[in-house]
Design an enzyme around this catalytic site. Structure first.
Site, short mmCIF file in Angstrom:
data_model
loop_
_atom_site.label_atom_id
_atom_site.label_comp_id
_atom_site.label_asym_id
_atom_site.label_seq_id
_atom_site.Cartn_x
_atom_site.Cartn_y
_atom_site.Cartn_z
N HIS A 68 0.82 -1.22 0.00
CA HIS A 68 0.00 0.00 0.00
C HIS A 68 0.85 1.27 0.00
O HIS A 68 0.35 2.35 -0.31
CB HIS A 68 -0.99 0.00 1.17
CG HIS A 68 -0.40 0.29 2.51
ND1 HIS A 68 -0.12 -0.71 3.43
CD2 HIS A 68 -0.05 1.44 3.10
CE1 HIS A 68 0.38 -0.16 4.53
NE2 HIS A 68 0.44 1.14 4.34
N ASP A 116 -0.27 -7.72 1.47
CA ASP A 116 0.27 -6.36 1.50
C ASP A 116 1.80 -6.40 1.53
O ASP A 116 2.43 -6.18 2.56
CB ASP A 116 -0.28 -5.63 2.73
CG ASP A 116 0.02 -4.14 2.72
OD1 ASP A 116 0.47 -3.63 1.68
OD2 ASP A 116 -0.20 -3.49 3.76
N SER A 210 4.54 1.96 8.12
CA SER A 210 4.20 0.92 7.15
C SER A 210 5.43 0.43 6.41
O SER A 210 6.29 1.22 6.02
CB SER A 210 3.22 1.47 6.11
OG SER A 210 1.94 1.60 6.64
N GLY A 211 5.50 -0.88 6.21
CA GLY A 211 6.59 -1.44 5.45
C GLY A 211 7.79 -1.83 6.27
O GLY A 211 8.67 -2.55 5.79
#
Length: 266
Positions: A68, A116, A210-211
């Site tokens: 995302h 994801d 995120s990530g």
């Protein structure tokens, strides 16, 4: 800008935007040499926008992150910064490398955030040294038990409404059994996701983390994926071991394929 995803009467938020680690502490500088900071620029008809995410170096020319983070409309350019502690200072330890290409998992769903995961191909290999190192991945049959304490690092604010910090921070989070996430996220998939968090500790990852990797026993077992807005518990991480065969396949493809000069998501 944050996208609110209404799923089964629950707000599911991908942790994109300004980076935050809540309830954590500043790490010893360069003690997490696998960490990557992703500068993401998106240009469309309305102009330019900037995003940031985390990631982690698994090969001198490859970084893993959350799908995302790069699944944007418009022209996307990504720069990976390795060897950073203070992300807003051009430290001598930093390596700025453009991303040449990336591949999003073919079954990624931006609504449910299933699968994801994205693998980024760097334009040039990172120089491995004391400040920039690889992190190992678990094998496809390797799991961490509920109750295991793991760490997640990132850059940004220290509370939901607090001031920003420019240096890397880290929080310790506990791997949960699947029940809390099955209760809150009806689309939760136990095979490809991990349920993580500390219910009463006030500790959490948040927007912009995120990530980044969930590091358990010195391996990257999870990828920061999504949560429930201002509620810190529970959090959903992408389960790396489930995707290990896919990751290896893409790494082989990167090694064999003649990639185009400009980045493109696939």
């Amino acid at each position: 800008m944050l996208l609110l995803l209404l799923i089964s009467s629950a707000f599911v938020l991908p942790w994109a935007g300004a980076g935050r680690i809540i309830g954590g502490k500043v790490v010893v500088p360069h003690s997490r040499p696998y960490m990557a900071y992703l500068k993401i620029e998106v240009k469309d008809q309305s102009g330019s926008k900037a995003f940031s995410c985390g990631g982690f170096l698994i090969r001198p020319d490859a970084v893993l992150s959350a799908a995302h983070c790069v699944d944007k409309k418009g022209r996307v350019n990504i720069t990976v910064i390795l060897g950073a502690h203070n992300i807003h200072v051009r430290e001598q330890s930093q390596q700025w490398i453009s991303v040449r290409d990336w591949v999003i998992h073919p079954d990624y769903c931006p609504v449910t955030l299933h699968n994801d995961i994205v693998l980024l191909k760097l334009k040039k290999k990172a120089k491995i040294n004391k400040n920039v190192k690889l992190i190992s991945l678990p094998s496809s049959n390797e799991h961490v038990r509920a109750g295991t304490k793991c760490e997640v690092a990132g850059w940004g604010r220290t509370s939901l409404d607090g001031s920003k910090t420019d240096v890397m921070r880290e929080v310790e989070l506990k791997v949960q059994n699947d029940k809390p996430c099955q209760k809150e996220f009806r689309k939760y998939q136990r095979r490809s996701m991990m349920c993580v968090g500390d219910q009463n500790s006030g500790k959490s990852t948040y927007k912009g983390d995120s990530g980044g990797p969930l590091v358990c026993n010195k391996k990257a077992h999870g990828i920061v994926s999504h949560g429930m807005g201002r509620r810190l518990f529970p959090e959903v991480f992408t389960r790396v071991s489930y995707f290990e065969p896919w990751i290896r396949q893409q790494l082989r493809r990167f090694a064999l394929q003649e990639l185009p000069a400009s980045p493109s998501s696939q």
